[in-house]
Motif scaffolding. Sequence first.
Motif, PDB file in Angstrom:
ATOM      1  N   UNK A   1     -14.614  73.953  29.629  1.00  0.00           N
ATOM      2  CA  UNK A   1     -13.573  73.213  28.923  1.00  0.00           C
ATOM      3  C   UNK A   1     -12.715  74.173  28.093  1.00  0.00           C
ATOM      4  N   UNK A   2     -11.441  73.836  27.950  1.00  0.00           N
ATOM      5  CA  UNK A   2     -10.502  74.696  27.237  1.00  0.00           C
ATOM      6  C   UNK A   2     -10.487  74.363  25.753  1.00  0.00           C
ATOM      7  N   UNK A   3     -10.599  75.387  24.938  1.00  0.00           N
ATOM      8  CA  UNK A   3     -10.574  75.205  23.488  1.00  0.00           C
ATOM      9  C   UNK A   3      -9.185  74.811  23.026  1.00  0.00           C
ATOM     10  N   UNK A   4      -9.136  73.851  22.112  1.00  0.00           N
ATOM     11  CA  UNK A   4      -7.902  73.458  21.452  1.00  0.00           C
ATOM     12  C   UNK A   4      -8.098  73.600  19.948  1.00  0.00           C
TER      13      UNK A   4
ATOM     14  N   UNK B   1      -9.411  87.526  14.393  1.00  0.00           N
ATOM     15  CA  UNK B   1      -9.736  87.919  15.766  1.00  0.00           C
ATOM     16  C   UNK B   1      -9.148  89.292  16.103  1.00  0.00           C
ATOM     17  N   UNK B   2      -7.892  89.536  15.700  1.00  0.00           N
ATOM     18  CA  UNK B   2      -7.261  90.829  15.980  1.00  0.00           C
ATOM     19  C   UNK B   2      -8.022  91.948  15.285  1.00  0.00           C
ATOM     20  N   UNK B   3      -8.398  91.735  14.017  1.00  0.00           N
ATOM     21  CA  UNK B   3      -9.119  92.763  13.256  1.00  0.00           C
ATOM     22  C   UNK B   3     -10.476  93.064  13.876  1.00  0.00           C
ATOM     23  N   UNK B   4     -11.129  92.033  14.443  1.00  0.00           N
ATOM     24  CA  UNK B   4     -12.457  92.215  15.024  1.00  0.00           C
ATOM     25  C   UNK B   4     -12.410  92.665  16.476  1.00  0.00           C
ATOM     26  N   UNK B   5     -11.211  92.645  17.070  1.00  0.00           N
ATOM     27  CA  UNK B   5     -11.083  93.028  18.471  1.00  0.00           C
ATOM     28  C   UNK B   5     -11.659  92.009  19.426  1.00  0.00           C
ATOM     29  N   UNK B   6     -11.649  90.741  19.030  1.00  0.00           N
ATOM     30  CA  UNK B   6     -12.174  89.668  19.875  1.00  0.00           C
ATOM     31  C   UNK B   6     -11.049  88.719  20.260  1.00  0.00           C
ATOM     32  N   UNK B   7     -11.368  87.744  21.105  1.00  0.00           N
ATOM     33  CA  UNK B   7     -10.415  86.708  21.444  1.00  0.00           C
ATOM     34  C   UNK B   7     -10.429  85.609  20.396  1.00  0.00           C
ATOM     35  N   UNK B   8      -9.436  84.739  20.443  1.00  0.00           N
ATOM     36  CA  UNK B   8      -9.334  83.645  19.476  1.00  0.00           C
ATOM     37  C   UNK B   8     -10.496  82.671  19.626  1.00  0.00           C
ATOM     38  N   UNK B   9     -10.911  82.390  20.866  1.00  0.00           N
ATOM     39  CA  UNK B   9     -12.039  81.484  21.087  1.00  0.00           C
ATOM     40  C   UNK B   9     -13.323  82.054  20.500  1.00  0.00           C
ATOM     41  N   UNK B  10     -13.526  83.373  20.654  1.00  0.00           N
ATOM     42  CA  UNK B  10     -14.722  84.006  20.101  1.00  0.00           C
ATOM     43  C   UNK B  10     -14.705  83.965  18.573  1.00  0.00           C
ATOM     44  N   UNK B  11     -13.536  84.173  17.993  1.00  0.00           N
ATOM     45  CA  UNK B  11     -13.418  84.111  16.534  1.00  0.00           C
ATOM     46  C   UNK B  11     -13.724  82.710  16.025  1.00  0.00           C
ATOM     47  N   UNK B  12     -13.282  81.699  16.765  1.00  0.00           N
ATOM     48  CA  UNK B  12     -13.567  80.314  16.375  1.00  0.00           C
ATOM     49  C   UNK B  12     -15.063  80.031  16.478  1.00  0.00           C
TER      50      UNK B  12
END
Length: 330
Positions: A1-4, A41-52
Amino acid sequence: MTLRLLQHRDADGRRAVIAANGDRAHILPGVESVRALAERAIAAGTGLAEAAAACGEGAAVDIVAELAAGRLIAPIDHADPAHLTLAGTGLTHLGSAEGRDKMHRDAAAAAQQTDSMRMFLEGVEGGKPAAGETGQQPEWFYKGDGAHLVGPGEALTMPAFAQDGGEEPELAGIYLIGPDGTPFRLGIALANEFSDHVTERHNYLWLAHSKLRQAALGPELLVGEPPAHVEGSSRIRRGDAVLWEKPFLSGEANMSHSLANLEAHHFKYGQFRRPGDIHVHFFGTATLSFSDGIRTEQGDVFEIEAAPFTLPLRNPLARAAGETVAVKTL
């Protein structure tokens, strides 16, 4: 499923971010804006979904009820509206030239082909270049800054001098410029780009004037790679009746330009890569009620919906009060 991702503001002004997957939605603890989550997310070098996901799960939320209560705001914003840019591209969809060409044909009766049709055909031929290549540049326009951004349920207000207030159902890309000037696409949102088509029809050189209007975003930011095919409905309600309704298509499969090409031609300008800025870029549409002879009135309600977004975008039409502007010499 796609994150919103959705932005929530309660009656006391407290803000929160909601993560939704399918029918489930919950508060993301410790984050008050999508922009702040993206910066994390940018600071951690991850994607937005991973940060969420790293935030954990807070209280469950009924997003349908929260939308009805008016507590969902636009899914992106900036504390300083001057650092949010609204812009877009037109004649990007297969079939999008028909309404525009019809609009301008009388003014260019002596020519065999209008500028609109020529630009559209150039996009069909060169709007989807191979990776690493530069494609045909699209029509581009500026709409305003964050002060012109309207959320779900809020009125789309045309200026007192406007000749028309017309809907444009489409998708918008949401971007944050990273610390080193890299544009990051956070996702896409359902949008009503909103324009003055009577002004544009009078003279194509007035397109720039016709686009200096508000624009609305639906409540959900669809995270990850955008779907290639989006199919939805656009309608106008007047009172209890549906005045006009028509399906619309978007996504790359229905476009003459690739998103990468539209993005490349927008962000090639250095002033659009200022660290910390937000960009909302409207990708265009092929469906307008104005092309079908509809004239909107104050109080009409624009309604746009499209899967995989689960919530509609509704905005009533309003007109601003007149004002006198006088320039003074210092």
